[in-house]
Design an enzyme around this catalytic site. Structure first.
Site, PDB file in Angstrom:
ATOM      1  N   ALA A 195       0.839  -1.208   0.000  1.00 32.53           N
ATOM      2  CA  ALA A 195       0.000   0.000   0.000  1.00 32.53           C
ATOM      3  C   ALA A 195       0.869   1.251   0.000  1.00 32.53           C
ATOM      4  O   ALA A 195       0.499   2.272   0.561  1.00 32.53           O
ATOM      5  CB  ALA A 195      -0.919  -0.006   1.219  1.00 32.53           C
ATOM      6  N   ARG A 215      -3.282   8.215 -10.650  1.00 31.55           N
ATOM      7  CA  ARG A 215      -4.443   8.336 -11.530  1.00 31.55           C
ATOM      8  C   ARG A 215      -5.763   8.576 -10.788  1.00 31.55           C
ATOM      9  O   ARG A 215      -6.787   8.844 -11.396  1.00 31.55           O
ATOM     10  CB  ARG A 215      -4.561   7.093 -12.423  1.00 31.55           C
ATOM     11  N   THR A 233       7.469  -3.792  -6.561  1.00 38.16           N
ATOM     12  CA  THR A 233       6.711  -4.701  -5.694  1.00 38.16           C
ATOM     13  C   THR A 233       7.632  -5.690  -4.966  1.00 38.16           C
ATOM     14  O   THR A 233       7.365  -6.056  -3.819  1.00 38.16           O
ATOM     15  CB  THR A 233       5.660  -5.472  -6.516  1.00 38.16           C
ATOM     16  N   TYR A 287      -2.620  -6.756  -2.382  1.00 38.45           N
ATOM     17  CA  TYR A 287      -2.521  -5.344  -2.748  1.00 38.45           C
ATOM     18  C   TYR A 287      -3.613  -4.568  -2.019  1.00 38.45           C
ATOM     19  O   TYR A 287      -4.775  -4.993  -2.012  1.00 38.45           O
ATOM     20  CB  TYR A 287      -2.749  -5.146  -4.251  1.00 38.45           C
ATOM     21  N   ASN A 311      -1.392 -11.609 -14.612  1.00 37.02           N
ATOM     22  CA  ASN A 311      -1.079 -11.726 -13.201  1.00 37.02           C
ATOM     23  C   ASN A 311      -1.943 -10.753 -12.405  1.00 37.02           C
ATOM     24  O   ASN A 311      -1.954  -9.559 -12.673  1.00 37.02           O
ATOM     25  CB  ASN A 311       0.415 -11.376 -13.026  1.00 37.02           C
ATOM     26  N   LYS A 361     -34.555  14.071  18.525  1.00 32.48           N
ATOM     27  CA  LYS A 361     -33.192  13.802  18.973  1.00 32.48           C
ATOM     28  C   LYS A 361     -33.218  13.410  20.440  1.00 32.48           C
ATOM     29  O   LYS A 361     -33.871  14.087  21.237  1.00 32.48           O
ATOM     30  CB  LYS A 361     -32.334  15.058  18.791  1.00 32.48           C
ATOM     31  N   ARG A 375     -52.595  31.993  25.873  1.00 34.64           N
ATOM     32  CA  ARG A 375     -52.897  32.856  24.735  1.00 34.64           C
ATOM     33  C   ARG A 375     -53.351  34.243  25.187  1.00 34.64           C
ATOM     34  O   ARG A 375     -53.974  34.381  26.217  1.00 34.64           O
ATOM     35  CB  ARG A 375     -54.043  32.274  23.930  1.00 34.64           C
TER      36      ARG A 375
HETATM   37  C1  UD1 Z   1       1.720  -5.348 -10.836  1.00 37.76           C
HETATM   38  C2  UD1 Z   1       2.387  -6.622 -11.300  1.00 37.76           C
HETATM   39  C3  UD1 Z   1       1.735  -7.101 -12.605  1.00 37.76           C
HETATM   40  C4  UD1 Z   1       0.240  -7.303 -12.383  1.00 37.76           C
HETATM   41  C5  UD1 Z   1      -0.380  -6.019 -11.823  1.00 37.76           C
HETATM   42  C6  UD1 Z   1      -1.788  -6.278 -11.423  1.00 37.76           C
HETATM   43  C7  UD1 Z   1       4.731  -6.437 -10.623  1.00 37.76           C
HETATM   44  C8  UD1 Z   1       6.098  -6.114 -11.068  1.00 37.76           C
HETATM   45  N1  UD1 Z   1       3.784  -6.350 -11.549  1.00 37.76           N
HETATM   46  O1  UD1 Z   1       1.964  -4.357 -11.822  1.00 37.76           O
HETATM   47  O2  UD1 Z   1       2.308  -8.320 -13.027  1.00 37.76           O
HETATM   48  O3  UD1 Z   1      -0.371  -7.663 -13.605  1.00 37.76           O
HETATM   49  O4  UD1 Z   1       0.336  -5.593 -10.645  1.00 37.76           O
HETATM   50  O5  UD1 Z   1      -2.398  -5.071 -11.026  1.00 37.76           O
HETATM   51  O6  UD1 Z   1       4.525  -6.791  -9.485  1.00 37.76           O
HETATM   52  N2  UD1 Z   1       3.570  -0.997  -4.523  1.00 37.76           N
HETATM   53  C9  UD1 Z   1       4.268  -0.735  -3.375  1.00 37.76           C
HETATM   54  N3  UD1 Z   1       5.588  -0.421  -3.458  1.00 37.76           N
HETATM   55  C10 UD1 Z   1       6.241  -0.374  -4.634  1.00 37.76           C
HETATM   56  C11 UD1 Z   1       5.516  -0.647  -5.812  1.00 37.76           C
HETATM   57  C12 UD1 Z   1       4.188  -0.961  -5.724  1.00 37.76           C
HETATM   58  O7  UD1 Z   1       3.715  -0.778  -2.288  1.00 37.76           O
HETATM   59  O8  UD1 Z   1       7.425  -0.077  -4.622  1.00 37.76           O
HETATM   60  C13 UD1 Z   1       2.158  -1.343  -4.439  1.00 37.76           C
HETATM   61  C14 UD1 Z   1       1.251  -0.342  -5.137  1.00 37.76           C
HETATM   62  O9  UD1 Z   1       0.823   0.664  -4.241  1.00 37.76           O
HETATM   63  C15 UD1 Z   1       0.095  -1.210  -5.607  1.00 37.76           C
HETATM   64  C16 UD1 Z   1       0.730  -2.571  -5.834  1.00 37.76           C
HETATM   65  O10 UD1 Z   1       1.943  -2.567  -5.102  1.00 37.76           O
HETATM   66  O11 UD1 Z   1      -0.881  -1.370  -4.614  1.00 37.76           O
HETATM   67  C17 UD1 Z   1       0.992  -2.837  -7.293  1.00 37.76           C
HETATM   68  O12 UD1 Z   1       1.860  -1.858  -7.801  1.00 37.76           O
HETATM   69  P1  UD1 Z   1       1.692  -1.271  -9.252  1.00 37.76           P
HETATM   70  O13 UD1 Z   1       2.762  -0.291  -9.496  1.00 37.76           O
HETATM   71  O14 UD1 Z   1       0.305  -0.859  -9.450  1.00 37.76           O
HETATM   72  O15 UD1 Z   1       1.996  -2.564 -10.117  1.00 37.76           O
HETATM   73  P2  UD1 Z   1       1.677  -2.786 -11.621  1.00 37.76           P
HETATM   74  O16 UD1 Z   1       2.682  -2.077 -12.437  1.00 37.76           O
HETATM   75  O17 UD1 Z   1       0.247  -2.491 -11.862  1.00 37.76           O
END
Ligand code: UD1
Ligand code: CA
Length: 452
Positions: free
Chosen positions: A9, A15, A79, A100, A166, A348, A437
């Protein structure tokens, strides 16, 4: 073997275009992250490790901290890096579930399947999407074995045609995860440490990596923008609506109900369109809720009817009660059986006894009203003197005429009658008539003379 959930998180969620961290955006009234924590808790897991970074303090402050281990990830390096930050405190022989914070609808049952597939090797949760753009693709050998994951940005044109993606959710023994992550680099299109790289590394070690394929794309869908959040909100609400209908509730339109908490309904409850239920609400058998009502932390007894556009907050409603339309019932309102509250009545911290009525245009605050009382239109309890709140007591069978002010603290004794337009400033004895009154004056012919 104990299970640890690592919940990612730390991302910014650009976005969403919001000053609120993405995982705190609400789905069904609760932060997305709370949904994920609840799903993990239901698995159950021994410990929840939440990786925070961007606006981490805000995230931490918004979630009731029931034994969560907060892990800081200052820079979002990927990640894999995020998981690595949480791993040091997890022993090798325990199971890790990677979730996530922005995948809010995942179900405990699916997580159990994922864990069952990850006894000795990493397991991933995949899904087939008609439009896989942007996601990591699952690479499989000719005989269907999982070989790796390639991120969209790193994929060849041919790999981009793969529709199995994934979800990002994974499970693995902590030892395997640690070993594989230590070998992950960041030599890729995004310069990030990819968690997904552990799949190919584990396969190369000869470990049998499995994919659990989800049949429900919405369950594993991530939220990147408000459009996706709105979509998952409707998916969630539709599931709730289906649950209610299965339990014997009639919904005028299952697409127009919003449950932001726990709604418990008996049989033959009828809910008209555009109602919102917040916190803990229970509706006994046969209750009818008209259109555009909001009920928050409220209980309604059997056979009661809440008419259109009423707001009930922290209210207890007895049986065969009628409320509304346009009633506003605030915390501490208790309506006894067969009582009646009509339009433009605000109550209330007050109780209305059996069969008592306040049918029109009244304010009743800090009051105790007995049984069989009639409160006339436009009656006001003057409960506030500018500094303190005071109580009004109206005993059984009292009749309060229209346009009456009751200046609290004051008691009207049982069976008394208060004439219309009275300002009651002193206690009234039982069975008295009270009026305040000014005598009516009349000048015969005056109006005619004025007209000339
Ligand atoms: C990731 C997956 C991808 C998958 C997709 C699904 C990887 C490399 N890729 O890509 O295969 O299809 O999710 O949605 O894992 N986050 C952190 N710290 C970080 C980076 C990310 O906490 O350094 C958290 C983000 O807040 C988010 C989640 O991990 O909740 C996923 O990160 P995001 O950058 O959205 O990954 P994707 O590029 O979408
Ligand atoms: Ca994402």
């Amino acid at each position: 073997m104990s299970i640890h959930a690592i919940i990612l998180a730390a991302g910014q969620g650009t976005r969403m275009r919001s000053s609120l961290p993405k995982v705190l955006h609400r789905l069904a009234g609760r932060p997305m992250l709370q949904h994920v924590l609840d799903a993990a808790a239901a698995v159950p897991v021994k410990m929840q490790h939440v990786v925070i970074g961007h606006a981490g303090d805000a995230v931490r402050g918004a979630i009731p901290d029931a034994g969560i281990r907060w892990v800081e990830q200052q820079q979002q390096l990927g990640t894999g890096h995020a998981v690595m930050r949480a791993l040091p405190s997890i022993p090798d022989d325990e199971q890790v579930l990677v979730l996530y914070g922005d995948v809010p609808l995942v179900q405990p049952e699916t997580l159990r399947l994922l864990l069952a597939a990850a006894a000795d090797a990493p397991a991933l949760l995949s899904v087939n999407l008609p439009d896989p753009t942007g996601y990591g693709r699952i690479l499989r050998s000719a005989d269907g074995e999982v070989e790796g994951i390639v991120e969209h940005k790193d994929a060849t044109a041919e790999q981009r045609r793969i529709s199995e993606v994934n979800s990002g959710l994974m499970a693995a023994p902590a030892g395997v995860l640690r070993r594989c992550l230590a070998r992950c680099g960041n030599d890729n299109a995004q310069g990030e440490y990819y968690l997904t790289d552990i799949v190919a590394l584990a396969v190369r070690e000869g470990l049998p990596v499995q994919a659990v394929v989800s049949a429900n794309a919405d369950e594993v869908a991530g939220v990147n923008d408000r459009r996706q959040l709105a979509h998952l909100e409707r998916v969630f609400q539709r599931t709730e609506a289906d649950r209610l209908m299965a339990a014997g509730v009639t919904l005028a339109d299952p697409a127009r109900i919003d449950i932001r908490g726990a709604l418990d309904c008996g049989q033959d409850v009828l809910i008209d369109i555009n109602c919102v239920f917040e916190g803990s609400v229970s509706l006994a058998p046969g209750v009818q809720i008209g259109p555009n009502c909001v009920l928050r932390d409220t209980r309604v007894g059997a056979g009661s009817v809440i008419e259109a556009n009423s707001l009930l907050d922290g209210t207890t409603v007895g049986e065969a009660v009628q409320v509304g339309p346009f009633a506003r019932l605030r915390p501490g309102t208790v309506l006894a059986d067969a009582s009646k509250v009509g339009n433009f009545v605000e109550i209330k911290q007050a109780s209305l006894g059996k069969g008592s009525k306040a049918n029109h245009l009244s304010y009743i605050g800090d009051a105790t009203i007995g049984n069989g009382v009639n409160i006339g239109a436009g009656t006001i309890t003057c409960n506030y003197d500018g500094k303190h709140k005071h109580s009004t007591v109206i005993e059984d069978r009292v009749f309060i005429g229209s346009d009456t002010q009751l200046v609290a603290p004051v008691t009207v004794g049982a069976g008394a009658v208060v004439g219309a337009g009275t300002t009651v400033t002193r206690d009234v004895a039982a069975d008295s008539l009270v009026t305040s009154r000014v005598d009516q004056a009349e000048v015969p012919g005056w109006a005619k003379r004025r007209r000339g």
